[in-house]
Design a protein around this motif. Structure first.
Motif, PDB file in Angstrom:
ATOM      1  N   PRO A  89      37.081  40.032  22.034  1.00  0.00           N
ATOM      2  CA  PRO A  89      36.375  41.156  21.393  1.00  0.00           C
ATOM      3  C   PRO A  89      36.228  42.377  22.306  1.00  0.00           C
ATOM      4  CG  PRO A  89      35.242  39.105  20.900  1.00  0.00           C
ATOM      5  CD  PRO A  89      36.313  38.764  21.903  1.00  0.00           C
ATOM      6  N   GLU A  90      36.202  42.184  23.619  1.00  0.00           N
ATOM      7  CA  GLU A  90      36.040  43.299  24.570  1.00  0.00           C
ATOM      8  C   GLU A  90      37.262  44.220  24.585  1.00  0.00           C
ATOM      9  OE1 GLU A  90      35.540  39.955  25.630  1.00  0.00           O
ATOM     10  OE2 GLU A  90      33.524  40.340  24.850  1.00  0.00           O
ATOM     11  N   ASN A  91      38.367  43.768  24.009  1.00  0.00           N
ATOM     12  CA  ASN A  91      39.578  44.588  23.994  1.00  0.00           C
ATOM     13  C   ASN A  91      39.655  45.507  22.768  1.00  0.00           C
ATOM     14  OD1 ASN A  91      40.966  41.572  25.101  1.00  0.00           O
ATOM     15  ND2 ASN A  91      40.820  43.369  26.398  1.00  0.00           N
ATOM     16  N   ILE A  92      38.621  45.435  21.917  1.00  0.00           N
ATOM     17  CA  ILE A  92      38.669  46.157  20.633  1.00  0.00           C
ATOM     18  C   ILE A  92      37.562  47.198  20.524  1.00  0.00           C
ATOM     19  CG2 ILE A  92      38.481  45.913  18.117  1.00  0.00           C
ATOM     20  CD1 ILE A  92      39.382  43.025  18.386  1.00  0.00           C
ATOM     21  N   ILE A  93      37.914  48.384  20.064  1.00  0.00           N
ATOM     22  CA  ILE A  93      36.924  49.368  19.603  1.00  0.00           C
ATOM     23  C   ILE A  93      37.217  49.603  18.123  1.00  0.00           C
ATOM     24  CG2 ILE A  93      36.034  51.733  19.791  1.00  0.00           C
ATOM     25  CD1 ILE A  93      35.590  50.713  22.464  1.00  0.00           C
ATOM     26  N   VAL A  94      36.240  49.332  17.272  1.00  0.00           N
ATOM     27  CA  VAL A  94      36.414  49.549  15.836  1.00  0.00           C
ATOM     28  C   VAL A  94      36.265  51.054  15.561  1.00  0.00           C
ATOM     29  CG1 VAL A  94      35.518  49.028  13.532  1.00  0.00           C
ATOM     30  CG2 VAL A  94      35.533  47.253  15.303  1.00  0.00           C
ATOM     31  N   THR A  95      37.160  51.578  14.737  1.00  0.00           N
ATOM     32  CA  THR A  95      37.177  53.024  14.488  1.00  0.00           C
ATOM     33  C   THR A  95      37.125  53.360  12.998  1.00  0.00           C
ATOM     34  OG1 THR A  95      39.597  52.988  14.444  1.00  0.00           O
ATOM     35  CG2 THR A  95      38.555  53.490  16.557  1.00  0.00           C
ATOM     36  N   THR A  96      36.846  54.635  12.720  1.00  0.00           N
ATOM     37  CA  THR A  96      36.864  55.141  11.352  1.00  0.00           C
ATOM     38  C   THR A  96      38.304  55.431  10.960  1.00  0.00           C
ATOM     39  OG1 THR A  96      34.674  56.081  11.725  1.00  0.00           O
ATOM     40  CG2 THR A  96      35.898  56.905   9.832  1.00  0.00           C
ATOM     41  N   GLY A  97      38.975  54.407  10.455  1.00  0.00           N
ATOM     42  CA  GLY A  97      40.378  54.532  10.096  1.00  0.00           C
ATOM     43  C   GLY A  97      41.279  54.536  11.318  1.00  0.00           C
ATOM     44  N   GLY A  98      42.577  54.459  11.056  1.00  0.00           N
ATOM     45  CA  GLY A  98      43.540  54.569  12.145  1.00  0.00           C
ATOM     46  C   GLY A  98      43.490  55.961  12.766  1.00  0.00           C
ATOM     47  N   GLU A 100      40.971  57.882  13.574  1.00  0.00           N
ATOM     48  CA  GLU A 100      40.050  57.988  14.714  1.00  0.00           C
ATOM     49  C   GLU A 100      40.537  57.171  15.896  1.00  0.00           C
ATOM     50  OE1 GLU A 100      35.295  58.225  15.155  1.00  0.00           O
ATOM     51  OE2 GLU A 100      36.084  56.198  14.945  1.00  0.00           O
ATOM     52  N   ALA A 101      41.225  56.052  15.629  1.00  0.00           N
ATOM     53  CA  ALA A 101      41.808  55.280  16.737  1.00  0.00           C
ATOM     54  C   ALA A 101      42.776  56.159  17.517  1.00  0.00           C
ATOM     55  CB  ALA A 101      42.520  54.038  16.192  1.00  0.00           C
ATOM     56  N   ILE A 102      43.565  56.951  16.799  1.00  0.00           N
ATOM     57  CA  ILE A 102      44.544  57.824  17.453  1.00  0.00           C
ATOM     58  C   ILE A 102      43.846  58.930  18.239  1.00  0.00           C
ATOM     59  CG2 ILE A 102      46.464  59.433  17.081  1.00  0.00           C
ATOM     60  CD1 ILE A 102      47.119  57.776  14.507  1.00  0.00           C
ATOM     61  N   THR A 103      42.858  59.594  17.623  1.00  0.00           N
ATOM     62  CA  THR A 103      42.210  60.709  18.340  1.00  0.00           C
ATOM     63  C   THR A 103      41.454  60.201  19.567  1.00  0.00           C
ATOM     64  OG1 THR A 103      40.368  60.655  16.772  1.00  0.00           O
ATOM     65  CG2 THR A 103      42.018  62.307  16.400  1.00  0.00           C
ATOM     66  N   ILE A 104      40.784  59.075  19.440  1.00  0.00           N
ATOM     67  CA  ILE A 104      40.052  58.546  20.607  1.00  0.00           C
ATOM     68  C   ILE A 104      41.032  58.109  21.694  1.00  0.00           C
ATOM     69  CG2 ILE A 104      38.603  56.628  21.425  1.00  0.00           C
ATOM     70  CD1 ILE A 104      36.869  56.925  18.997  1.00  0.00           C
ATOM     71  N   ALA A 105      42.115  57.462  21.301  1.00  0.00           N
ATOM     72  CA  ALA A 105      43.107  57.022  22.293  1.00  0.00           C
ATOM     73  C   ALA A 105      43.738  58.222  22.995  1.00  0.00           C
ATOM     74  CB  ALA A 105      44.185  56.178  21.616  1.00  0.00           C
ATOM     75  N   MET A 106      44.013  59.263  22.241  1.00  0.00           N
ATOM     76  CA  MET A 106      44.598  60.469  22.848  1.00  0.00           C
ATOM     77  C   MET A 106      43.611  61.115  23.819  1.00  0.00           C
ATOM     78  SD  MET A 106      46.839  62.552  20.038  1.00  0.00           S
ATOM     79  CE  MET A 106      48.524  62.066  19.638  1.00  0.00           C
ATOM     80  N   CYS A 247      41.060  50.214  14.196  1.00  0.00           N
ATOM     81  CA  CYS A 247      40.635  49.845  15.540  1.00  0.00           C
ATOM     82  C   CYS A 247      41.670  50.245  16.569  1.00  0.00           C
ATOM     83  CB  CYS A 247      40.311  48.361  15.646  1.00  0.00           C
ATOM     84  SG  CYS A 247      41.719  47.273  15.554  1.00  0.00           S
ATOM     85  N   LEU A 248      41.200  50.253  17.794  1.00  0.00           N
ATOM     86  CA  LEU A 248      42.019  50.544  18.967  1.00  0.00           C
ATOM     87  C   LEU A 248      41.948  49.273  19.807  1.00  0.00           C
ATOM     88  CD1 LEU A 248      41.110  53.677  21.130  1.00  0.00           C
ATOM     89  CD2 LEU A 248      41.226  51.420  22.128  1.00  0.00           C
ATOM     90  N   ILE A 249      43.094  48.816  20.280  1.00  0.00           N
ATOM     91  CA  ILE A 249      43.135  47.583  21.076  1.00  0.00           C
ATOM     92  C   ILE A 249      43.877  47.852  22.376  1.00  0.00           C
ATOM     93  CG2 ILE A 249      43.893  45.169  21.141  1.00  0.00           C
ATOM     94  CD1 ILE A 249      44.182  45.354  18.065  1.00  0.00           C
ATOM     95  N   THR A 250      43.272  47.455  23.476  1.00  0.00           N
ATOM     96  CA  THR A 250      43.989  47.520  24.749  1.00  0.00           C
ATOM     97  C   THR A 250      43.367  46.551  25.746  1.00  0.00           C
ATOM     98  OG1 THR A 250      44.758  48.941  26.560  1.00  0.00           O
ATOM     99  CG2 THR A 250      42.604  49.472  25.623  1.00  0.00           C
ATOM    100  N   LYS A 251      44.205  46.064  26.647  1.00  0.00           N
ATOM    101  CA  LYS A 251      43.709  45.210  27.724  1.00  0.00           C
ATOM    102  C   LYS A 251      43.384  46.041  28.964  1.00  0.00           C
ATOM    103  CE  LYS A 251      46.129  41.223  25.869  1.00  0.00           C
ATOM    104  NZ  LYS A 251      47.200  40.220  26.026  1.00  0.00           N
TER     105      LYS A 251
END
Lengths: 411, 411
Positions: A89-98, A100-106, A247-251
């Motif tokens: 679960p620590e590898n995941i941030i739940v986002t408002t749609g894909g 927001e995952a993209i904007t936060i990751a960028m 969501c955004l997923i990364t290790k």
């Protein structure tokens, strides 16, 4: 009057939605419009997901943790680890749609002036998200002739400079439907490691692979843990676009810690959506088998119909629910507008997305359109007849009738 | 390993949520923690809103229009025009919470390097949103001694330069609870018009005005149509923080057109939320009367209790559900952490938000905390006893016991 920002002026309008006023006008005049322009499936959302909404029993519609509820993230881990992602679960941030995952990751990885390399055509809104962050998109042309396969790595190498921070891919691809092979991903892995780049993997269409092909994620590759950031959404997987749950997923722990700060600023993803998303993970396999079969049939129908039209070429993609087709036209933007404004066949017409909006290179894709096969077979067939008839009489047609009959079969 | 962005490094962690690990640890050790740190009300969400969710009957959870459904925007017009805003659906963009209304409004009007003036203390996440856009926040100190009233306009004038593009206010205020008078708003209007500035009005707490005071919005002022952008949310109004449903309102057509492009990039706000939001507009007046009475009682209880503590001063604010109190302590961050880590009274303690996070000026607010009165009277009273006992024995206490007895009454 105070001025709007330069950023706001530069922000591109949605190429998918910009023709909407013409479609509305066509409908007002009584025309039936087949919507092949937008990735809004007609497939029913799984009942388990909708029932979870109907059964809510809380009294206070409260914030959740900024990273998403632990309960939902645990359930997501169950889903992803079945795919072999080996996450917690620590590898995941739940986002408002894909989105927001993209904007936060960028924002977490790229500063204004930094560059991200993206094979084009690509999902048009990447341009908008990059514009928001002052980030430069460096496109690499992929070609309709080989079905939009990964461009040669040498082409990437040419673009890599001191400001290059990331590569972004989407497989199965929107808009082309192309599914990257394991070999193509291995090549990207070597490149990312060699130049110390992030590899963004937009996997919105992971479930939609056809003809027995299997999906490979950069998450499946060894030694790439610090580089890969998966961008995901429930929108297409469960036909739940309006849920705005991704969501955004990364290790990469530094990325998660940074992404969390952006997530905290906007407080929380939706609570009801996370309840529904948790139920969605238990969607039975039969649901996906049925959906997959339906999309395969639709793809076959649309690709076959397109390739039977004079002067039209459409590759047969391995995934997603889009095709990009090359048409015998002068200008896709003009043609798509003309189809809505000036054409009808049996009082019907077709709305498509001009492919120009999916290219960043000026002039690319001017004779291509994206079609989303999100309607039933019957409507797709009617839409294809309409398109064929439209192409025959479009004033900007570039190839005269009969001159190219069968030519697409030789490509 | 690729690096995270400078922006990501500069992004502030949430001052409201950063003490959460200490609270979790306190709870693990069996302590009861009274949460006065976060604006998550315990008030029940209106039944009509929750019933609307339970009664959904769609088959496909689909995208809505990027600007929100026409049906919801029409209903919102009904709500806002009762308040005298005189708007139509075209003046509204529905957003994912108030947070997205703020980020879209900022990006539409401000470029990196542009400045926004905000009276401080202010809602901490404004800093995060500004950081995302590379925007400079220019704070103007308001003072606890006069209840955090609007600072003199001359102070604003001093800060206005070529990069100043906007003023941002929040009334009733988070974190101070201060409610701007019509006269204060008129002064801001003259300033905005004189310097051609946007006036952002965060109205999340509009419904929460006490002691017969009435709410005034910049929307009520004549001649300011091109300057005012209202930022709103259903979070507090209907105790529906987890709905993530807000909106941006302006009569400035260029701003709406620009905001729409940002809205299109992220496709759509939540569909179920808009259904619930539409139902929420029909919430009966009695709901608000009851809630208002409850909050008035809580505010009276918390303000009275605080002002009876030695060396403590707390103004009696006109709205919202927060107070900022001045405590006899060396450092609010240390104190709030100490309350969770090292203190308990009857095995209970209190979680508060250090006010430092709400100031942008370094060193400001070091002896102040924000308390959200989002618990019932009984819990508030217990929490206040706890706080009083904690203050008595806190090692960093700056005023010795009894020395200032009753001093707060003279302020």
């Amino acid at each position: 009057m105070p001025k709007i920002s330069h950023k706001g002026q530069q922000m591109p309008a949605s190429p998918i939605r910009k023709l909407t006023p013409y479609a509305d006008k066509a409908k007002m005049h009584g025309k039936k419009v087949f919507h092949l322009n937008i990735g809004q499936p007609d497939i029913a959302t799984p009942e388990g997901m909708l029932n979870a909404i109907k059964r809510i029993d809380f009294k206070v519609w409260a914030y959740t943790a900024s990273e998403g509820t632990l309960s939902y993230r645990k359930k997501l881990v169950e889903y992803y680890n079945k795919l072999g992602y080996n996450i917690s679960p620590e590898n995941i941030i739940v986002t408002t749609g894909g989105s927001e995952a993209i904007t936060i990751a960028m924002m977490s990885c790229l500063d204004p002036g930094d560059e991200v390399i993206i094979p084009e055509p690509f999902y048009a809104n990447y341009n908008g998200f990059a514009c928001q962050g002052g980030i430069e998109v460096k496109p690499i042309l992929s070609h309709i002739e080989n079905g939009f396969a990964l461009p040669p790595i040498a082409e990437f190498e040419k673009l890599i400079g001191p400001n290059t921070k990331a590569i972004m891919i989407c497989s199965p691809n929107n808009p082309t439907g192309y599914l990257y092979s394991k070999e193509e991903l291995e090549a990207l892995k070597d490149l990312a490691l060699k130049h110390d780049l992030y590899l963004y993997s937009d996997e919105a269409y992971r479930e939609f692979c056809y003809d027995g092909r299997s999906f490979t994620s950069p998450m499946h590759l060894d030694g790439l843990d610090e580089n890969v950031i998966v961008l995901d959404t429930v929108s297409k997987r469960y036909s739940a676009c309006g849920a705005r749950l991704g969501c955004l997923i990364t290790k990469n722990k530094a990325v998660i810690a940074t992404a969390l700060k952006f997530a905290q600023a906007r407080l929380s993803p939706g609570m009801v959506e996370q309840i529904a998303g948790e139920a969605a993970v238990d969607t039975p396999d039969e649901y996906f088998e049925k959906v997959n079969k339906e999309y395969t049939n639709r793809r076959n129908a649309i690709v076959e119909a397109l390739n039977h039209m004079e002067g039209v070429f459409c590759p047969n993609p391995g995934g997603a629910f889009y095709v990009v087709a090359k048409l015998p036209i002068d200008d896709a933007d003009k043609f798509c507008q003309w189809m809505l404004e000036s054409f009808s066949y049996n009082n019907q017409t077709v709305m498509m997305a001009p492919a120009t909006g999916f290219y960043s290179t000026p002039g690319a894709g001017t004779d291509e359109v994206r079609l989303a096969y999100v309607l039933n077979i019957d409507d797709i067939e009617k839409a294809m007849i309409c398109l064929d008839e439209g192409l025959k009489v479009y004033p900007g047609r570039t190839v005269s009738a009969k001159s190219l009959a069968g030519s697409h079969e030789s490509v």
